[in-house]
Design a protein around this motif. Structure first.
Motif, PDB file in Angstrom:
ATOM      1  N   CYS A 149       0.832  -1.205   0.000  1.00  0.00           N
ATOM      2  CA  CYS A 149       0.000   0.000   0.000  1.00  0.00           C
ATOM      3  C   CYS A 149       0.863   1.251   0.000  1.00  0.00           C
TER       4      CYS A 149
ATOM      5  N   GLY B 265       0.922   5.306   1.069  1.00  0.00           N
ATOM      6  CA  GLY B 265       0.305   6.368   1.852  1.00  0.00           C
ATOM      7  C   GLY B 265       0.623   7.738   1.281  1.00  0.00           C
TER       8      GLY B 265
ATOM      9  N   ARG C 257      -0.128  -4.700   3.897  1.00  0.00           N
ATOM     10  CA  ARG C 257      -1.331  -5.312   4.446  1.00  0.00           C
ATOM     11  C   ARG C 257      -1.205  -6.825   4.315  1.00  0.00           C
TER      12      ARG C 257
ATOM     13  N   THR D 264      -6.760  -9.541   6.001  1.00  0.00           N
ATOM     14  CA  THR D 264      -7.630  -8.371   6.122  1.00  0.00           C
ATOM     15  C   THR D 264      -8.683  -8.314   5.019  1.00  0.00           C
TER      16      THR D 264
ATOM     17  N   GLU E 164      -9.381   0.696   1.695  1.00  0.00           N
ATOM     18  CA  GLU E 164      -8.317   0.387   2.635  1.00  0.00           C
ATOM     19  C   GLU E 164      -8.697   0.943   4.015  1.00  0.00           C
TER      20      GLU E 164
ATOM     21  N   SER F 173      -9.170   1.811   7.731  1.00  0.00           N
ATOM     22  CA  SER F 173      -8.103   1.930   8.715  1.00  0.00           C
ATOM     23  C   SER F 173      -8.681   2.201  10.099  1.00  0.00           C
TER      24      SER F 173
ATOM     25  N   ARG G 253      -8.047   4.079  13.044  1.00  0.00           N
ATOM     26  CA  ARG G 253      -7.143   5.227  13.182  1.00  0.00           C
ATOM     27  C   ARG G 253      -6.438   5.306  14.521  1.00  0.00           C
TER      28      ARG G 253
ATOM     29  N   GLN H 290      -3.701   2.993  14.303  1.00  0.00           N
ATOM     30  CA  GLN H 290      -2.736   3.412  13.281  1.00  0.00           C
ATOM     31  C   GLN H 290      -1.771   4.457  13.809  1.00  0.00           C
TER      32      GLN H 290
ATOM     33  N   TRP I 158       2.411   2.495  10.899  1.00  0.00           N
ATOM     34  CA  TRP I 158       0.966   2.397  10.704  1.00  0.00           C
ATOM     35  C   TRP I 158       0.441   0.963  10.701  1.00  0.00           C
TER      36      TRP I 158
ATOM     37  N   LYS J 117      -3.699  -0.803  10.116  1.00  0.00           N
ATOM     38  CA  LYS J 117      -4.010  -1.153   8.735  1.00  0.00           C
ATOM     39  C   LYS J 117      -4.252  -2.655   8.552  1.00  0.00           C
ATOM     40  N   ASN J 118      -4.220  -3.421   9.638  1.00  0.00           N
ATOM     41  CA  ASN J 118      -4.252  -4.862   9.474  1.00  0.00           C
ATOM     42  C   ASN J 118      -5.251  -5.578  10.377  1.00  0.00           C
TER      43      ASN J 118
ATOM     44  N   GLY K 226     -10.161  -4.772   4.696  1.00  0.00           N
ATOM     45  CA  GLY K 226      -9.606  -4.445   3.388  1.00  0.00           C
ATOM     46  C   GLY K 226     -10.510  -4.954   2.275  1.00  0.00           C
TER      47      GLY K 226
END
Length: 292
Positions: A82, A84, A108, A112, A163, A165, A167, A170, A176, A180-181, A186
């Motif tokens: 991924c 960012g 990722r 997910t 995607e 997230s 937060r 994160q 991050w 993200k996982n 996802g």
């Protein structure tokens, strides 16, 4: 050509979508692989064989597209890479003081992933689940140290990605990864659109994200700071890219945590990511306690 992976009693299968009809390649071309990564590894010849088999398929190989449960186009990618802060306005809404000088990559896990129409799951430990509509590119021809001028030839096709997230997780640290996982955050799909159907690098297309019909994100893919050919070249400097690897190219501005007040996803929400010339990825939102 539009390729999908769909659920079947015997296990995941590959199909070719022809409008409202889905051709089951396990029946139409039993000599072809039943796994998307293996099909992509055959290169252009494998894709041509799939297209020819779909065009010649009889009614005994066909299903109503609306009757199948779609899985992620590549359910088991070896790598999900991924990017960012890859749209100028999004980079500014996250950090108005500076733009990245190089692509910001993170990974990722396949655990997910969910497919089209499957729920994004808000975890029990957080109420800060956020949307991020993105274009995903899937590697067809693998390689290492791929020159930028040859990079797009290594792409088999495109799909959409939400995607999502978590937060607070994160931003606990400078890494991050954890946010993200989370499982089932996802969204990937609905189908793999081969490169001949979209402009090179999927550049210059309108990308949007709506929540309950309200447009939250909207941009042109031409606004990427680092276009796809550069991303492929940069990634391949470090690692060998393999058939079925997924590159998720970044999200525009308008994410929930940067809104005033913040706009996080809640159970009952419906999120749709749309790409001009491609279609729509749609996912409802559920709480972990009610997800099935």
């Amino acid at each position: 050509m539009r390729l999908v992976t769909f659920a079947h009693a015997s296990g995941p299968r590959i199909g070719v979508r022809l409008g409202d009809v889905l051709v089951d390649l396990s029946l139409a071309a039993p000599g072809l692989p039943t796994n998307m990564k293996a099909l992509l590894a055959l290169g252009d010849a494998g894709l041509q064989d799939a297209a020819q088999a779909a065009a010649a398929a009889g009614s005994d190989c066909q299903l109503r597209f609306s009757s199948v449960r779609l899985l992620p186009p590549v359910p088991d990618p070896g790598k999900i890479l991924c990017v960012g802060l890859n749209y100028v306005d999004h980079a500014i809404e996250v950090d108005p003081k500076s733009l990245p000088e190089h692509p910001v990559f993170f990974a990722r896990m396949a655990s997910t992933l969910v497919g089209h129409d499957a729920p994004l799951v808000r975890p029990l430990v957080s109420r800060m689940l956020d949307y991020e509509g993105e274009v995903a590119a899937v590697i067809g021809i693998g390689g290492r140290n791929i020159p930028r001028e040859a990079a797009l030839a290594h792409i088999a096709g495109y799909a959409l990605f939400n995607e999502a997230s978590v937060r607070d997780y994160q931003f606990r640290t400078s890494q991050w990864f954890l946010g993200k996982n989370f499982d089932n955050t996802g969204a990937f799909g609905p189908e793999l659109c081969t490169t001949d159907e979209l402009p090179p690098g999927a550049c210059g297309l309108r990308l949007s994200t709506t929540v309950n019909g309200e447009v939250m994100q909207e941009a042109s893919t031409a606004d990427m700071l680092f276009p796809l050919d550069l991303l492929v070249a940069n990634l391949s400097e470090a690692m060998t890219l393999s058939p079925g690897d997924v590159i998720v190219t970044g999200t525009p501005s308008g994410v929930g945590f940067a809104s005033t007040p913040p706009r996080y996803l809640k159970p009952g929400d419906m999120v749709e990511v749309a790409l001009e010339g491609y279609g729509v990825l749609r996912n409802p939102v559920l709480d972990a306690g009610s997800a099935s």
